[in-house]
Scaffold this motif. Structure first.
Motif, PDB file in Angstrom:
ATOM      1  N   LEU A  50       0.824  -1.205   0.000  1.00 51.20           N
ATOM      2  CA  LEU A  50       0.000   0.000   0.000  1.00 51.20           C
ATOM      3  C   LEU A  50       0.862   1.261   0.000  1.00 51.20           C
ATOM      4  O   LEU A  50       0.490   2.275  -0.595  1.00 51.20           O
ATOM      5  CB  LEU A  50      -0.937   0.000   1.210  1.00 51.20           C
ATOM      6  CG  LEU A  50      -2.041  -1.070   1.215  1.00 51.20           C
ATOM      7  CD1 LEU A  50      -2.908  -0.925   2.463  1.00 51.20           C
ATOM      8  CD2 LEU A  50      -2.907  -0.997  -0.034  1.00 51.20           C
ATOM      9  N   ARG A  51       2.024   1.216   0.650  1.00 52.61           N
ATOM     10  CA  ARG A  51       2.928   2.369   0.650  1.00 52.61           C
ATOM     11  C   ARG A  51       3.524   2.623  -0.738  1.00 52.61           C
ATOM     12  O   ARG A  51       3.902   3.750  -1.061  1.00 52.61           O
ATOM     13  CB  ARG A  51       4.066   2.156   1.644  1.00 52.61           C
ATOM     14  CG  ARG A  51       3.659   2.205   3.098  1.00 52.61           C
ATOM     15  CD  ARG A  51       4.876   2.214   4.012  1.00 52.61           C
ATOM     16  NE  ARG A  51       4.468   2.107   5.409  1.00 52.61           N
ATOM     17  CZ  ARG A  51       4.441   0.956   6.091  1.00 52.61           C
ATOM     18  NH1 ARG A  51       4.813  -0.172   5.496  1.00 52.61           N
ATOM     19  NH2 ARG A  51       4.062   0.938   7.347  1.00 52.61           N
ATOM     20  N   ILE A  91       0.013   6.821   2.960  1.00 49.09           N
ATOM     21  CA  ILE A  91       0.817   7.988   2.601  1.00 49.09           C
ATOM     22  C   ILE A  91       1.473   8.590   3.843  1.00 49.09           C
ATOM     23  O   ILE A  91       0.945   8.473   4.956  1.00 49.09           O
ATOM     24  CB  ILE A  91      -0.046   9.061   1.901  1.00 49.09           C
ATOM     25  CG1 ILE A  91      -1.193   9.513   2.821  1.00 49.09           C
ATOM     26  CG2 ILE A  91      -0.598   8.536   0.583  1.00 49.09           C
ATOM     27  CD1 ILE A  91      -2.009  10.689   2.262  1.00 49.09           C
ATOM     28  N   PRO A  92       2.650   9.224   3.669  1.00 51.35           N
ATOM     29  CA  PRO A  92       3.274   9.924   4.803  1.00 51.35           C
ATOM     30  C   PRO A  92       2.402  11.094   5.239  1.00 51.35           C
ATOM     31  O   PRO A  92       1.673  11.687   4.435  1.00 51.35           O
ATOM     32  CB  PRO A  92       4.606  10.416   4.228  1.00 51.35           C
ATOM     33  CG  PRO A  92       4.800   9.689   2.952  1.00 51.35           C
ATOM     34  CD  PRO A  92       3.438   9.344   2.436  1.00 51.35           C
ATOM     35  N   LEU A 120      -3.958   6.132   6.088  1.00 47.46           N
ATOM     36  CA  LEU A 120      -4.485   5.087   5.229  1.00 47.46           C
ATOM     37  C   LEU A 120      -5.686   5.623   4.464  1.00 47.46           C
ATOM     38  O   LEU A 120      -6.625   6.155   5.057  1.00 47.46           O
ATOM     39  CB  LEU A 120      -4.908   3.877   6.071  1.00 47.46           C
ATOM     40  CG  LEU A 120      -5.705   2.776   5.369  1.00 47.46           C
ATOM     41  CD1 LEU A 120      -4.842   2.065   4.334  1.00 47.46           C
ATOM     42  CD2 LEU A 120      -6.245   1.778   6.395  1.00 47.46           C
ATOM     43  N   LEU A 121      -5.641   5.491   3.148  1.00 49.16           N
ATOM     44  CA  LEU A 121      -6.770   5.855   2.302  1.00 49.16           C
ATOM     45  C   LEU A 121      -7.274   4.579   1.644  1.00 49.16           C
ATOM     46  O   LEU A 121      -6.556   3.959   0.843  1.00 49.16           O
ATOM     47  CB  LEU A 121      -6.360   6.864   1.223  1.00 49.16           C
ATOM     48  CG  LEU A 121      -5.994   8.279   1.692  1.00 49.16           C
ATOM     49  CD1 LEU A 121      -4.554   8.334   2.174  1.00 49.16           C
ATOM     50  CD2 LEU A 121      -6.204   9.284   0.576  1.00 49.16           C
ATOM     51  N   ILE A 122      -8.487   4.161   1.981  1.00 50.57           N
ATOM     52  CA  ILE A 122      -9.029   2.940   1.399  1.00 50.57           C
ATOM     53  C   ILE A 122     -10.208   3.214   0.479  1.00 50.57           C
ATOM     54  O   ILE A 122     -10.670   2.323  -0.230  1.00 50.57           O
ATOM     55  CB  ILE A 122      -9.430   1.910   2.474  1.00 50.57           C
ATOM     56  CG1 ILE A 122     -10.495   2.468   3.415  1.00 50.57           C
ATOM     57  CG2 ILE A 122      -8.215   1.426   3.236  1.00 50.57           C
ATOM     58  CD1 ILE A 122     -11.034   1.419   4.395  1.00 50.57           C
ATOM     59  N   LEU A 123     -10.726   4.448   0.491  1.00 50.19           N
ATOM     60  CA  LEU A 123     -11.827   4.835  -0.385  1.00 50.19           C
ATOM     61  C   LEU A 123     -11.499   6.173  -1.027  1.00 50.19           C
ATOM     62  O   LEU A 123     -10.741   6.972  -0.477  1.00 50.19           O
ATOM     63  CB  LEU A 123     -13.135   4.962   0.411  1.00 50.19           C
ATOM     64  CG  LEU A 123     -13.716   3.677   1.028  1.00 50.19           C
ATOM     65  CD1 LEU A 123     -14.796   4.037   2.034  1.00 50.19           C
ATOM     66  CD2 LEU A 123     -14.269   2.754  -0.042  1.00 50.19           C
ATOM     67  N   ASP A 124     -12.057   6.417  -2.196  1.00 49.33           N
ATOM     68  CA  ASP A 124     -11.926   7.739  -2.805  1.00 49.33           C
ATOM     69  C   ASP A 124     -12.613   8.774  -1.917  1.00 49.33           C
ATOM     70  O   ASP A 124     -13.587   8.470  -1.217  1.00 49.33           O
ATOM     71  CB  ASP A 124     -12.565   7.751  -4.195  1.00 49.33           C
ATOM     72  CG  ASP A 124     -11.803   6.888  -5.186  1.00 49.33           C
ATOM     73  OD1 ASP A 124     -10.567   6.831  -5.072  1.00 49.33           O
ATOM     74  OD2 ASP A 124     -12.446   6.261  -6.044  1.00 49.33           O
TER      75      ASP A 124
END
Length: 377
Positions: A23-24, A33-34, A42-46
């Motif tokens: 994922l990174r 993402i940092p 953590l981005l799991i959805l738009d």
């Protein structure tokens, strides 16, 4: 410790290090993402609110999982990779990653501690299938075989899209047959929710997608499975639904009525829809005793609807409780204060204790004994 006294968490997630590293490396959602101050998001959805969710070692470190369990008196956890699983990968990548992550998860569980004075481990797992469009059925069957051969993997977690057409796609029949024959439990968990446009333009953070979108996704996916006749073709398939089955328990009689009045599907099924609902297993992640009690009552009436002419059998909450299992949704929804206990643990345990119509044995069942039986712990 007596099996009847174990506290078993069946809804608890882990992003294994291999998965987090992937994922990174990504430039598109899902990704990690940092963030400022050395934090990651953590981005799991738009369109994630607030730049995504803060993540840290509690998402992938086994010691952090065990510390959480110890703090809340949880004896055993059946852990699963969280959404979005492998949905965003190509078939080849998905199969390779599923095989590697299943091996990682078996090691995560098998090399962890056991309950003192017992051979029962504290960690078991739900494996993964590479359920992506155009993947071969043979590839899926290989991973079913892998999971079934792993001593500490008790089933598999699955999203709602199947091979792209949904879980009611007949192409999945060989997979259902293999899962049923292996005696594995399917943990059905949502990811996509419903269309964002349904929630309007007012900013409400994660509340509407998580509180309503996820459960409605589960409700629709399970209903499509029922309508497709999967539970007639595979009557011993064991399906555990996240978030107490969403709205399905409350809408099951309406569903049955709509089926009866629709010639397209009225003759398709062997039983009334309420029979199939009562054959499901549900996690007890609903936060209130009234909701838990009602749901157990709905589950208990399955036998009433086995025959064409329903019987007058009285619903029995005690009977329905045998298909409900404690869960926490860790590591999501952490407390705002580091010294607080997690509400997902405290509120669900309090709700189990306060359900009217459940005996002490029923409550012990939901807390752990039902899971011990279902997963042969």
């Amino acid at each position: 410790m007596c099996a009847a006294r174990l506290l078993v968490d069946v809804h608890t997630h882990v992003y294994l290090p291999r998965y987090a590293t992937m994922l990174r490396s990504r430039a598109a959602v899902p990704r990690i993402i940092p963030w400022t101050g050395g934090e990651e998001r953590l981005l799991i959805l738009d369109h994630e609110p607030s730049g995504g969710r803060p993540v840290g070692s509690q998402y992938w470190d086994r010691e952090e999982k065990l510390k959480f369990m110890d703090r809340h008196g949880i004896d055993v956890s059946v852990v699963s990779t969280a959404n979005p699983w492998l949905d965003f990968l190509s078939p080849t990548q998905a199969q390779e990653m599923a095989t590697e992550l299943n091996a990682d998860l078996e090691e995560y569980c098998s090399t962890g501690p056991a309950i003192p004075d017992s051979t029962t481990k504290r960690l078991y797992g739900f494996g993964l299938l590479p359920l992506v469009p155009t993947v071969s059925v043979d590839a899926l069957l290989e991973n079913v075989k892998q999971i079934a051969a792993a001593p500490h993997l008790k089933g598999l977690i699955m999203g709602t899209r199947g091979l792209g057409k949904g879980l009611d796609d007949e192409a999945l029949d060989p997979v259902w047959a293999a899962i049923e024959a292996a005696g594995l439990v399917i943990f059905l968990h949502p990811h996509y929710g419903v269309e964002n446009s349904a929630f309007g333009e007012k900013e409400n953070g994660h509340v509407l997608p998580l509180a309503l979108g996820f459960p409605f996704e589960t409700t629709i996916a399970t209903t499509r499975l029922i309508l497709s006749g999967v539970f007639d073709r595979f009557p011993d398939l064991r399906l555990l639904l996240a978030h107490s089955g969403g709205a399905l328990p409350a809408l099951s009689s309406r569903l049955a009525s709509c089926i009866d009045h629709d010639p397209l599907v009225a003759a398709r099924l062997k039983h009334d829809a309420r029979y199939y609902v009562g054959k499901l297993y549900l996690d007890a992640v609903s936060y209130g005793p009234e909701e838990m009690g009602f749901t157990s009552e709905v589950l208990s009436r399955a036998a009433r609807y086995k025959d064409i002419t329903p019987s007058k059998m009285i619903a029995n909450r005690s009977e329905g409780s045998k298909r409900m299992l404690f869960g926490t949704d860790h590591p999501f929804f952490p407390p705002l204060n580091s010294v607080e206990k997690w509400k997902s643990v405290v509120e669900n345990l309090e709700a189990i204790e306060d359900v009217q119509g459940w005996s002490d044995a029923d409550k012990e069942g939901v807390r752990g004994a039902n899971a011990v039986s279902l997963f042969s712990l």
